[in-house]
Scaffold this motif. Structure first.
Motif, PDB file in Angstrom:
ATOM      1  N   MET C  51      57.675 -84.077  12.730  1.00  0.00           N
ATOM      2  CA  MET C  51      56.203 -83.999  12.908  1.00  0.00           C
ATOM      3  C   MET C  51      55.716 -85.405  13.290  1.00  0.00           C
ATOM      4  O   MET C  51      55.375 -86.217  12.427  1.00  0.00           O
ATOM      5  N   ASP C  52      55.679 -85.705  14.611  1.00  0.00           N
ATOM      6  CA  ASP C  52      55.369 -87.098  14.990  1.00  0.00           C
ATOM      7  C   ASP C  52      53.892 -87.262  15.332  1.00  0.00           C
ATOM      8  O   ASP C  52      53.436 -88.341  15.664  1.00  0.00           O
ATOM      9  N   TYR C  53      53.089 -86.186  15.295  1.00  0.00           N
ATOM     10  CA  TYR C  53      51.687 -86.285  15.757  1.00  0.00           C
ATOM     11  C   TYR C  53      50.789 -85.939  14.577  1.00  0.00           C
ATOM     12  O   TYR C  53      50.829 -84.808  14.076  1.00  0.00           O
ATOM     13  N   PHE C  54      50.035 -86.934  14.106  1.00  0.00           N
ATOM     14  CA  PHE C  54      49.198 -86.714  12.915  1.00  0.00           C
ATOM     15  C   PHE C  54      47.819 -86.286  13.399  1.00  0.00           C
ATOM     16  O   PHE C  54      47.143 -87.034  14.104  1.00  0.00           O
ATOM     17  N   ASP C  55      47.395 -85.012  13.073  1.00  0.00           N
ATOM     18  CA  ASP C  55      46.088 -84.533  13.536  1.00  0.00           C
ATOM     19  C   ASP C  55      44.973 -85.217  12.758  1.00  0.00           C
ATOM     20  O   ASP C  55      44.261 -86.058  13.276  1.00  0.00           O
ATOM     21  N   PHE C  56      44.838 -84.827  11.491  1.00  0.00           N
ATOM     22  CA  PHE C  56      43.710 -85.390  10.718  1.00  0.00           C
ATOM     23  C   PHE C  56      44.005 -85.185   9.250  1.00  0.00           C
ATOM     24  O   PHE C  56      44.965 -84.494   8.886  1.00  0.00           O
ATOM     25  N   SER C  57      43.239 -85.801   8.388  1.00  0.00           N
ATOM     26  CA  SER C  57      43.318 -85.472   6.953  1.00  0.00           C
ATOM     27  C   SER C  57      41.894 -85.515   6.430  1.00  0.00           C
ATOM     28  O   SER C  57      41.136 -86.441   6.750  1.00  0.00           O
ATOM     29  N   THR C  58      41.500 -84.474   5.671  1.00  0.00           N
ATOM     30  CA  THR C  58      40.115 -84.428   5.172  1.00  0.00           C
ATOM     31  C   THR C  58      40.091 -83.796   3.787  1.00  0.00           C
ATOM     32  O   THR C  58      41.121 -83.321   3.300  1.00  0.00           O
ATOM     33  N   CYS C  59      38.891 -83.817   3.165  1.00  0.00           N
ATOM     34  CA  CYS C  59      38.780 -83.267   1.804  1.00  0.00           C
ATOM     35  C   CYS C  59      37.895 -82.020   1.850  1.00  0.00           C
ATOM     36  O   CYS C  59      36.965 -81.948   2.668  1.00  0.00           O
ATOM     37  N   VAL C  60      38.175 -81.065   0.962  1.00  0.00           N
ATOM     38  CA  VAL C  60      37.259 -79.926   0.745  1.00  0.00           C
ATOM     39  C   VAL C  60      36.852 -80.007  -0.735  1.00  0.00           C
ATOM     40  O   VAL C  60      37.722 -80.063  -1.625  1.00  0.00           O
ATOM     41  N   ASP C  61      35.544 -80.082  -0.955  1.00  0.00           N
ATOM     42  CA  ASP C  61      35.052 -80.403  -2.299  1.00  0.00           C
ATOM     43  C   ASP C  61      34.689 -79.117  -3.031  1.00  0.00           C
ATOM     44  O   ASP C  61      33.863 -78.330  -2.551  1.00  0.00           O
ATOM     45  N   HIS C  62      35.337 -78.818  -4.172  1.00  0.00           N
ATOM     46  CA  HIS C  62      34.930 -77.664  -4.994  1.00  0.00           C
ATOM     47  C   HIS C  62      34.357 -78.244  -6.284  1.00  0.00           C
ATOM     48  O   HIS C  62      35.133 -78.725  -7.129  1.00  0.00           O
TER      49      HIS C  62
END
Lengths: 208, 165, 154, 383, 391
Positions: C51-62
């Motif tokens: 997996m050489d291509y990093f799309d994104f990283s985000t949070c989902v708040d509950h």
């Protein structure tokens, strides 16, 4: 400078001084009106419409308006786009760097009252006239090039109506709020938000 | 009569700007007054109707050398801000007095023979002919000297370029 | 590779942890918190996944207690994409950084620190990205209130 | 005493072996900058004319679009996504709508699919023309800016006749499109393509044969392929590095499966290669539009949905090809009529991070050329 | 002249005449700049197929054709700049800040003294004509350096240094390019230059075509006009050394730029295109008023043609990077100007010693130049597509 301000009063008393003054007014105002050099302050979508207005079809140059890069040589600032709180001190700084007979056109809904970003947006400054006095508001999101040209022509009429030496009255009056000796910066008609409700980045407080 | 008026005017200008070169705090202003001094000297040449020499003076001194000097001031490190201490007062007084004595001495006992009346036709052509015929050797020596200095400059610049990469 | 194969592949490498598919998102695998840097390194360097291509990283708040952190990666070699979800506790969320594996994870993590308050030990220069530096609070959390924020009446 | 001062003046030991020690100074290419790609501030440490270190500062246009998306119903979010990337608002609409349709597994009618592809390709042409104009302005040629905007106005007329707006359209809706397009629109589109396609060589003639231009762009700002990979570069910038990567080809959405077009790539991945890739992409888009003109079926242009329809609980990530790169939307819904979390993965956010490493040892005029060649747009970065 | 001396002494008359001449030149410069700036904006608009300034000036011309709208636009700009507030920033160092625009305009005015507008119609025909222009115009570098340094901002300092380096390095090809025709004319004064072109038979453009091209390129760089306008590169240095100037001081820089452009083109016209030589008319010895008028007209036609080409170049070429600019200046223009000197020397010898006709020699030299260009075609500069296949 203040000596010059007294001259119109003396000239009026000479027999046909009035005619001389109106003649002088006509020449100066028409010169100022027909050669406004604008400083593009392109923030967001309205900047693209401003560029489209400057391009071939609707041409700013026909009104005698050239694009100057430095605030020193401009006399019209077109604030085009959404103004965020992080950007507000820079706009104020640039406004103060402009030489004196200066005018501001606030282009687009975001500069009037936050536009589509009025609700649910914590970082947008609700209205440019909270930090700099604005002469002409051009509505629209983004306003069509014809609307912007109409705004410029309206500004030209505003300039032609000026009198040499008279103090210019500007919309968005600024009273000094005694409690925080911060300019109240609130439009009397909307009166929506008082300054202490808006947490301004403190550079803004230092500057204003 | 106007020649002498202009002469006194220009020499006043030259002397005052020379004085300001020496005494000025701000080095940039000193550089500017140096240029003013060169232009004053060029004016004096023109006044003595040697226009070619005046133009050359403006072109070479005021136009090139002084500007390069200003470059030097601007580019070197905090040359502007450093306060240069001036404690060589003794030397400061001694040397000008000596120079003044020397100059006055030579002026007084030189025999000024009055010019022979008819204007010397000193034009560019005669200057060029002199270069190419009588003192050709000196002309070539000067060319060699300039070439050497040019090569020296390139070597210094090249070395500095090399050191950074 | 389908998400199930990813889960099996990860389970084989780390036997004492179990990886299952996220019920909400069929293309996402839930991974435990303490495995984060090694697991990502494995996915990037292992020649089965690459997996050489990093799309994104985000949070989902509950709001009450959960703060999910979603990563998404893509392999330009095998042309498959996977999302990985890590469940954090909401009071002081803390996840080791992956910015040394993919460079564009750097700004994603700075943005999450700025807008969600997630702390990334090991991140080189963790400072606010979007908001002015002297801004208090983390705006994208659900329970965020601010005088400049006029909530839209429903 | 005199000699001592004279002697030490001559032989003052400068610290690094006599080399001219130049002092680094910090240049602040501030948010208000005549270059027209928005409010990006770059803090540059300069040594003379060369950049030693560059630190891009963003956030001057952070309008909290994701916070707004959480407090609006699914259809009300669409005008907000318009403002996400105002140069290509069709693509940002499209990626959000695709995410909602995937969650609620709705399939729009085929005619709507074709209208969407037509609109996105027209928007791609308009965005590339905008890029070409501002790119030439950065390099210093002012006339191409006027030529590209003259033709962009014609594309905007097409948009105006279809969806009533010039820049922010709010046209692609959940389950279809806002209004139907009639045959008159399609004929005007073909008429525009016939007028415009012979003009593209005219743009290139202005710059390609010009030695000044390719002295300034060939070999400048080269991005090696593995640097592209580790930074996650996508779109024309990675195609300029020789890799034929395009979301419309790799995982095709909508009707791109049955349209044939090829992916232009170059080899050097420098400013000139990126310029060539975008110029050839203009021709590809025109080819796609002509195919859509023949293949567009008739039928309904949208699904009848009530205003506050509910989306079942779940999360999904969808990405499509925007003119700047691969734009994606991560949508989480909690079963209500408002999205729970909506995150946009935008290409400019990724490309700006390249500048930190790419601009080292670069002259000032090249900074502008390199930044303009990446076609970054700030609203995408700051969201 | 004699009227004045009747009343006052000989010398005071000289001073009065000098002042009158100065006023004349200033009036001419202001007038020509007004028209030049308006023409530039109209030509630029025409190239970019938009409409230039239309609102100011007499309305009935505007309907007549797009080309004649907005005549008073520059006048309006000038009056507005007069009324603007003059900002002198606090930390700037005032003396050079104010001296810079003053110096650049005085340099421009003094350089106009030697320009021969008509047969006997130049302010004062110094016998060091050409060198006077070049020497005086070398002082503009100084004013730009002063402006850059004193406005105390990083941008203007960078702009000032860049433009000083550019102008210094382009003065040398400029001077050497002029040496060719000086050698042919045998004298420095401008009137003599024009008369020499009359006896020579054809304009000096033919024998030293290379010199003309080098002079033209070097003069574009000398006047800081695109494609060599790095100092006030809009997109990078935010208007370079002029960024701190407002109001009338900026107007002086603006005026000086256009006056310099006209000056440089008029020198090119005089030296290379035969200043006031009407192309096909034999020149009478004692100039009749009709011939003087005709001479002035041809002079203005030639200069405005060269100015038009400069405007045309401005709006078609991208900006050159500083190191390419220096590269071009030192490695190409300077050696070529030496070559041109060689050619002119050869022609001069052929003409004086062997009494050949001027036309014949210049055509021969042009043939030789064409031969060289053909040779160069073999070693072509790499075109973009050939470049890519090779890489």
């Amino acid at each position: 400078m203040d000596l010059i301000k007294k001259i119109p009063a003396y000239v009026e008393r000479i027999p046909n001084g009035g005619i001389l003054m109106t003649g002088l007014d006509w020449v100066l105002n028409n010169a100022k009106a027909s050669s406004m050099w604008y400083m593009l302050f392109g923030l967001a979508c309205c900047a693209i419409e401003l560029m489209a207005t400057g391009a071939s079809r609707y041409d700013f140059d026909r009104l005698g308006m050239i694009f100057r890069a430095t605030p020193r040589q401009t006399d019209l600032m077109i604030v085009a786009g959404t103004l965020t709180l992080k950007m507000a001190p820079r706009v104020k700084l640039l406004y103060e760097q402009m030489p004196d007979p200066k005018y501001v056109i606030a282009m687009g809904g975001c500069t009037m009252h936050g536009g589509p970003f009025y609700h649910d947006s914590y970082s947008v400054l609700k209205g440019v006239d909270k930090i700099i006095p604005v002469d002409i508001h051009v509505a629209g999101c983004p306003p069509r090039p014809e609307a912007l040209m109409n705004g410029c022509i309206a500004l030209q009429d505003l300039i032609r109506g000026e009198k040499v030496g008279r103090k210019r009255d500007r919309p968005g009056l600024r009273h000094i709020d005694p409690a925080t000796n911060l300019p109240l910066l609130v439009r009397p008609d909307t009166g929506l938000i008082r300054p202490n409700q808006i947490i301004m980045p403190d550079q803004l407080r230092v500057l204003s | 009569m106007t020649e002498s008026v202009f002469f006194y005017l220009l020499s006043g200008l030259v002397l005052s700007s020379a004085w300001s070169v020496v005494r000025n705090e701000n080095l940039f202003h000193a550089g500017l007054s140096l240029i003013l001094c060169f232009v004053g000297v060029a004016g004096i040449y023109m006044n003595l109707d040697a226009p070619f020499l005046g133009a050359m003076q403006v072109l070479i001194y005021a136009g090139a050398i002084a500007v390069l000097l200003l470059f030097g001031f601007m580019l070197t490190h905090d040359l502007m801000k450093a306060r240069h201490e001036r404690n060589q007062h003794l030397a400061g007084i001694l040397i000008p007095v000596l120079m003044a004595l020397l100059l006055v001495g030579t002026i007084l006992n030189a025999q000024w023979h009055a010019s022979s009346g008819q204007p010397v036709n000193f034009g560019v052509a005669s200057l060029a002919r002199r270069y190419m015929q009588q003192d050709l050797v000196a002309f070539e020596m000067v060319a060699l000297l300039l070439l050497a200095s040019l090569m020296g400059a390139v070597v210094i610049a090249r070395k500095e370029e090399g050191s950074r990469e | 590779m389908t998400p199930q194969e990813f889960a099996k592949h990860l389970g084989a490498n780390y036997p004492d942890h179990q990886f299952e598919i996220d019920p909400l998102n069929e293309n996402c695998v839930l991974i435990p918190l303490q495995l984060v840097p090694q697991c990502f390194e494995l996915l990037r360097d292992d020649d089965a996944t690459q997996m050489d291509y990093f799309d994104f990283s985000t949070c989902v708040d509950h709001p009450p207690d959960r703060l999910d952190l979603v990563y998404s990666m893509y392999s330009t070699v095998y042309k498959h994409r996977i999302q990985l979800k890590v469940v954090l506790d909401r009071q002081n969320p803390c996840v080791p950084t992956v910015s040394h594996l993919w460079v564009n994870a750097n700004w994603n993590e700075r943005e999450m620190y700025d807008l969600f308050g997630v702390f990334f030990p090991g991140h080189k220069d963790l400072r606010r990205l979007m908001m002015p530096d002297d801004w208090e609070g983390h705006p994208l959390r659900k329970d965020y209130a601010h005088p400049n924020l006029v909530v839209r009446p429903d | 005493m005199l000699i001592r001062t004279w002697w030490c003046a001559l032989t003052s030991p400068s610290d690094d072996g006599g080399a001219l020690r130049t002092e680094e100074f910090e240049l602040n290419m501030g948010p208000q900058h005549p270059s027209t790609h928005g409010v990006l501030r770059m803090v540059l440490k300069m040594d003379g004319e060369r950049v030693v270190d560059c630190d891009p500062v963003v956030g001057y246009l952070h309008r909290s679009i994701e916070k707004m998306a959480e407090n609006r119903t699914f259809t009300q979010v669409i005008p907000v996504t318009d403002r996400l990337d105002y140069c290509t608002s069709m693509t940002s609409n499209y990626v959000y709508v695709l995410a909602v349709e995937k969650l609620a597994d709705l399939t729009p009618p085929p005619r709507a699919e074709y209208i969407r592809v037509i609109m996105t390709e027209l928007n791609r042409i308009a965005s590339h023309l905008l890029w070409y104009g501002t790119f030439c302005l950065e390099i210093g040629a002012t006339t191409p800016f006027l030529y590209s905007f003259r033709d962009r106005e014609k594309v905007l007329d097409l948009f105006e006749s279809a969806c009533g707006a010039r820049l922010l359209y709010n046209y692609i809706r959940i389950g279809g499109v806002g209004q139907d397009i009639n045959q008159k629109f399609l004929d005007r589109m073909i008429e525009f393509l016939d007028y415009w396609e012979p003009i593209i060589p005219e743009y290139e003639a202005l710059l390609d044969e010009n030695p000044i231009f390719y002295n300034r762009t060939v070999g400048v700002g080269t991005v090696p392929l593995e640097m592209c990979r580790s930074y996650g570069v996508s779109g024309p910038n990675v195609r300029a590095a020789g890799v034929a990567e395009d979301v419309r080809r790799d995982d095709p959405f909508a009707v791109y499966k049955d349209l044939e077009f090829e992916i232009p790539t170059e080899k050097e991945s420098d400013v000139f290669a990126r310029y060539r890739v975008r110029m050839r992409e203009l021709r590809e888009s025109a080819k796609i539009l002509r195919q859509c003109y023949e293949k567009i079926p008739s039928g309904p242009y949208g699904l009848p949905l009530n205003y506050r329809f509910k989306v079942p609980e779940g999360e999904t990530y969808v990405h499509i090809e925007s003119p700047r790169g691969d734009i994606g939307c991560f949508l989480a819904s909690s079963g209500g009529d408002k999205p729970w979390r909506c995150k946009f993965r935008t290409p400019s956010f990724v490309h700006i991070q390249l500048f930190k490493k790419l601009l080292e040892g670069v002259l000032i005029p090249d900074i502008m050329a390199i930044c303009a060649s990446f076609d970054i747009v700030l609203p995408e970065t700051d969201r | 002249m004699d009227l004045v001396t009747a009343y006052t002494g000989q010398d005071v008359a000289l001073v009065l005449i000098m002042l009158l001449m100065l006023a004349l030149i200033l009036g001419f410069i202001a007038g020509s700049s007004l028209i030049l700036i308006w023409a530039e904006r109209k030509v630029a608009a025409r190239i970019q197929n938009r409409v230039g300034p239309m609102m100011t000036g007499p309305r009935k011309f505007a309907e007549f054709s797009m080309w004649t709208g907005g005549l008073l636009q520059t006048a309006a700009d000038a009056i507005k700049l007069l009324v603007k507030e003059l900002i002198i920033p606090s930390k700037t160092d005032a003396i050079p800040f104010i001296a810079a625009p003053v110096l650049i305009v005085t340099v421009c005015v003094t350089a106009y003294i030697v320009i021969p507008f008509g047969p006997a119609f130049s302010v004062s025909d110094l016998n060091i004509g050409v060198v006077h222009v070049v020497a005086i115009s070398s002082l503009t570098v100084l004013s730009i350096v002063m402006a850059g340094w004193s406005s105390n901002s990083k941008y203007s300092l960078l702009g000032g240094l860049r433009s000083a380096a550019q102008m210094l390095s382009y003065e040398i090809p400029l001077i050497f390019a002029l040496l060719g025709p000086i050698l042919l004319a045998g004298g420095l004064s401008m009137q003599k230059m024009v008369l020499a072109q009359r006896e020579y038979g054809c304009w000096f453009l033919l024998p030293s075509l290379l010199g003309f091209l080098i002079y033209y390129v070097a003069s574009i760089a000398e006047v800081n006009r695109p494609p060599f306008d790095i100092p006030e590169a809009e997109s990078e240095l935010v208007a370079g050394y002029v960024s701190e100037y407002s109001g009338m001081m900026f107007a002086m820089f603006f005026l000086a730029e256009f006056a310099n452009m006209f000056l440089v083109c008029s020198v090119a016209a005089t030296v290379f295109l035969g200043g006031w030589l009407v192309p096909f008319m034999p020149v009478p010895d004692n100039p009749t008023p009709v011939y003087i008028l005709l001479g002035i007209l041809t002079f203005f036609l030639k200069t405005s043609f060269l100015v038009f080409i400069m405007m045309w170049i401005r709006w078609t070429f991208p900006r050159v990077r500083p190191d390419h600019l220096m590269n071009l200046g030192w490695k190409y223009l300077f050696p070529l100007s030496l070559l041109n000197l060689l050619i002119c020397a050869g022609i001069a010898v052929l003409k004086d010693v062997y009494k050949l006709n001027g036309w014949g020699i210049s055509l021969a030299s042009l043939g030789a130049l064409a031969m060289v260009m053909l040779l160069l075609q073999v070693v072509r500069i790499p075109r973009p597509d050939t470049f890519l296949e090779k890489a």
